[in-house]
Design a protein around this motif. Structure first.
Motif, PDB file in Angstrom:
ATOM      1  N   LEU A 183      -0.131  12.520  32.212  1.00 30.59           N
ATOM      2  CA  LEU A 183      -1.214  12.903  33.121  1.00 30.59           C
ATOM      3  C   LEU A 183      -2.467  13.095  32.281  1.00 30.59           C
ATOM      4  N   LEU A 204       4.275  17.617  33.766  1.00 32.26           N
ATOM      5  CA  LEU A 204       3.055  17.060  34.347  1.00 32.26           C
ATOM      6  C   LEU A 204       2.611  17.832  35.582  1.00 32.26           C
ATOM      7  N   ALA A 205       3.574  18.406  36.319  1.00 32.50           N
ATOM      8  CA  ALA A 205       3.227  19.212  37.493  1.00 32.50           C
ATOM      9  C   ALA A 205       2.425  20.446  37.071  1.00 32.50           C
ATOM     10  N   LEU A 249       6.315  14.379  40.333  1.00 30.75           N
ATOM     11  CA  LEU A 249       5.928  14.476  38.938  1.00 30.75           C
ATOM     12  C   LEU A 249       6.958  15.293  38.155  1.00 30.75           C
ATOM     13  N   VAL A 275      -2.397   9.758  36.703  1.00 31.29           N
ATOM     14  CA  VAL A 275      -1.113   9.631  36.017  1.00 31.29           C
ATOM     15  C   VAL A 275      -0.975   8.212  35.467  1.00 31.29           C
ATOM     16  N   LEU A 316      -1.025  19.309  36.190  1.00 32.35           N
ATOM     17  CA  LEU A 316      -1.788  19.003  37.400  1.00 32.35           C
ATOM     18  C   LEU A 316      -2.367  20.274  38.013  1.00 32.35           C
ATOM     19  N   THR A 342       6.765   7.595  35.328  1.00 31.87           N
ATOM     20  CA  THR A 342       5.585   8.423  35.072  1.00 31.87           C
ATOM     21  C   THR A 342       5.687   9.025  33.671  1.00 31.87           C
ATOM     22  N   PRO A 397      -2.435  11.100  41.174  1.00 34.96           N
ATOM     23  CA  PRO A 397      -1.106  11.727  41.142  1.00 34.96           C
ATOM     24  C   PRO A 397      -0.535  11.938  42.538  1.00 34.96           C
ATOM     25  N   ARG A 414       1.770   5.357  34.523  1.00 35.41           N
ATOM     26  CA  ARG A 414       3.151   4.915  34.708  1.00 35.41           C
ATOM     27  C   ARG A 414       3.385   3.652  33.899  1.00 35.41           C
TER      28      ARG A 414
END
Length: 605
Positions: free
Chosen positions: A405, A379-380, A375, A395, A383, A402, A371, A397
């Motif tokens: 995750l 997804l952040a 993001l 991640v 993470l 993206t 990653p 893609r």
């Protein structure tokens, strides 16, 4: 024990012979009433030949029933013996031939057809099937095997044809080790039995002294000789400590046999006693609480995208060309997610060192990468949670966008949650000790609600931790599966090895969890407590019986035959109480307790 009965029978016969030939009992017209208690004499000496026959009859009948009942306690051992194969089909350059199992050698390839037992431990070289391990390890569900998968001798091939290369034969097989452990455990003596043996060694001379004292007392008090002899004989017979001798071994045999059926092997009675008194357990992490290999822990997809299942399928497809552990974990997870469908082919595959992989799947450019900072919010957040749990995130893609995750780590075994909770309820303090880093260790401990955590432990550190806990007054068990756990296992009050662990760990342990399922540890503790509780009840009955019946015999209220019947019944009650352990059931497996965090973690790559 037989000394008392033998003396009682000999005394009854000797007195009856005297009465018959010299005491008037053999005179014409003489009549003697039958009674279960001594009766007043009419001036003629009575005979007790019926007691000389009845006492051995009751004793032998009781022994016969005891033997039949005790035979049931060895059922598990006999079942293990029956699992061993007698012949095996071997394939080599000469074709396929049937040979005695004793001629099989390590490295030879043998055939396991559907419905047949595995002849010995080995590794599958060809074919795939489901293998039923229930009679060997207690595993309830069949296990899928294929090329490279180890199998255990005695397991039943429930599916297709398998070719297996033998890795152990004879006494080196797991089935032989299990049988040997059960045999040694049932042949040993617990502390309670050793005390009972010492008591029995003192008890017999004391009873002989009492019998002589009773005889002398009644004669000195002016009683007739036959009444004095009757009381003395009754004391000898009723005090036979058969129940005392049976109290512990029958319970131990039943408990160890039942434990073997459930996949818990104890090395002896001392291990059973150690389980009973356990109040602290040091748990290893990797391979004990966790699976010990990389797995997908969680998948987070962008809302409105392709969907979690499709993204897992695409990521698993592109990772087919990778040899990295992360890639293998993703591919395996994708195949498990949709077992009925094969993964699509990947084209233009490229491995990006230090970053990930890229390839085309079904015309789309699929990238599985480490990653970066760009993001989507969903997804952040995922993470951040992944970093807290010390898992490895990647991640996915699709055509540059993206989409998901995926968190990969050494996930907790499903039974770890229940195991720790049940140990806590049994009053056992859990302690986590691992050679892993602080973050993964803390994540696992938080998930399982373990308060005391020791990370980055060397084998010497684990052994020192065990010594420290013992100095604090705890009776400590160590649960581990690796070579690095062997020193701690040997130094603890009780060493517990996972059956899936190394031979070094299993050899250093007192208890082996054959299935490699830590949840059975709580069952082992409960079984040990039930067994020792049964032993205490047996000993209480055995001593209590003598406390009540011996005085009755001393005052002349017990006929020798009635005494023999009471003695036999007491032995049967002890055996029957012990046999209840054969039907002992573990706690039902309920739903996994809820936890604030997802399964955790292993060392990041």
């Amino acid at each position: 024990m037989d000394t008392l009965v033998s003396l009682g029978v000999a005394a009854s016969f000797a007195w009856s012979s005297y009465a018959l030939f010299f005491g008037g009992a053999g005179d014409p017209g003489m009549r003697m009433p039958f009674s279960l208690v001594p009766t007043a004499s009419d001036g003629v000496a009575h005979i007790y030949l019926e007691a000389a026959v009845g006492v051995p009859l009751f004793v032998l009948a009781g022994r016969f029933l005891e033997t039949r009942a005790r035979r049931g306690t060895g059922a598990a051992l006999r079942a293990l013996a029956r699992l061993a194969a007698k012949e095996v089909s071997v394939r080599d350059g000469e074709g396929e031939r049937l040979i005695p199992i004793q001629e099989l050698r390590v490295g030879q390839v043998f055939v396991a057809r559907p419905g047949e037992r595995m002849a010995t431990d080995g590794t599958v070289v060809e074919g795939s099937s489901a293998v039923d391990l229930s009679l060997v390890t207690g595993e309830s569900e069949p296990v899928e095997v294929g090329p490279g998968t180890p199998v255990i001798g005695g397991a039943i091939n429930a599916g297709g044809l398998l070719l297996v290369r033998a890795t152990a034969v004879g006494a080196d097989t797991q089935l032989s080790r299990i049988t040997r452990l059960v045999t040694d455990a049932q042949a040993g003596k617990a502390r309670a039995q050793r005390l009972a043996d010492k008591a029995a060694g003192v008890f017999v001379p004391v009873v002989l002294t009492l019998a002589v004292t009773v005889l002398g007392f009644w004669l000195g008090a002016g009683a007739e000789p036959q009444a004095a002899i009757t009381a003395s004989v009754a004391v000898l017979v009723v005090a036979c400590p058969c129940a005392l001798g049976l109290a512990t071994p029958t319970a131990l045999m039943a408990a160890t046999g039942r434990g073997a059926q459930l996949g818990v092997l104890v090395s002896g009675p001392q291990a059973l006693e150690g389980l009973r008194h356990l109040d602290a357990v040091v748990l290893d992490k990797t391979g004990t609480l966790t699976s010990g290999h990389m797995s997908v822990a969680r998948v987070t997809a962008v809302p409105g995208g392709l969907g979690e299942k499709e993204l897992v399928r695409l990521a698993g497809a592109v990772e087919q060309g990778s040899e990295h552990p992360l890639g293998r974990a993703l591919t395996a997870h994708a195949r498990r997610t949709d077992p009925g469908e094969s993964l699509p082919a990947v084209a233009d595959f490229i491995a990006l060192p230090g970053k990930g992989v890229r390839g085309r799947v079904a015309g789309r450019l699929i990238e599985v990468l480490a990653p970066d900072d760009e993001l989507p919010p969903t997804l952040a957040q995922a993470l951040s949670a992944s970093e807290t749990a010390a898992r490895t995130p990647v991640v996915v893609r699709v055509d540059g966008a993206t989409e998901a995750l995926i968190e990969v780590g050494d996930v907790l075994r499903p039974g770890s949650y229940r195991a720790v909770e049940r140990l806590r309820r049994l009053g056992v303090r859990p302690v986590l000790a691992t050679g892993d880093r602080e973050a993964p260790a803390r994540a696992v401990a938080a998930d399982l609600r373990i308060e005391e955590v020791h990370a980055r432990c060397t084998p010497e550190d684990k052994a020192a931790l065990v010594r420290e806990l013992r100095e604090q007054g705890y009776r400590v068990a160590v649960v581990g599966d690796g070579v690095n756990d062997a020193a701690a296992l040997a130094g603890a009050d009780l060493g517990i090895a996972m059956g899936t662990g190394t031979d070094v760990a299993i050899g250093a342990a007192d208890v082996t969890l054959v299935r490699g399922d830590i949840e059975t540890l709580a069952d082992a503790v409960r079984l040990a407590r039930s067994a020792l509780g049964t032993i205490r009840v047996n000993l209480l009955w055995a001593f209590g019986y003598n406390v009540v019946t011996v005085p009755l015999a001393m005052v002349g209220l017990l006929n020798p035959m009635l005494a023999a019947a009471a003695m036999s019944v007491s032995s049967l009650l002890v055996v029957g109480n012990s046999l209840r352990l054969r039907a002992w059931q573990p706690s039902p497996t309920g739903p996994r307790p809820s936890r604030p965090a997802a399964p955790a973690a292993r060392k990041p790559l």
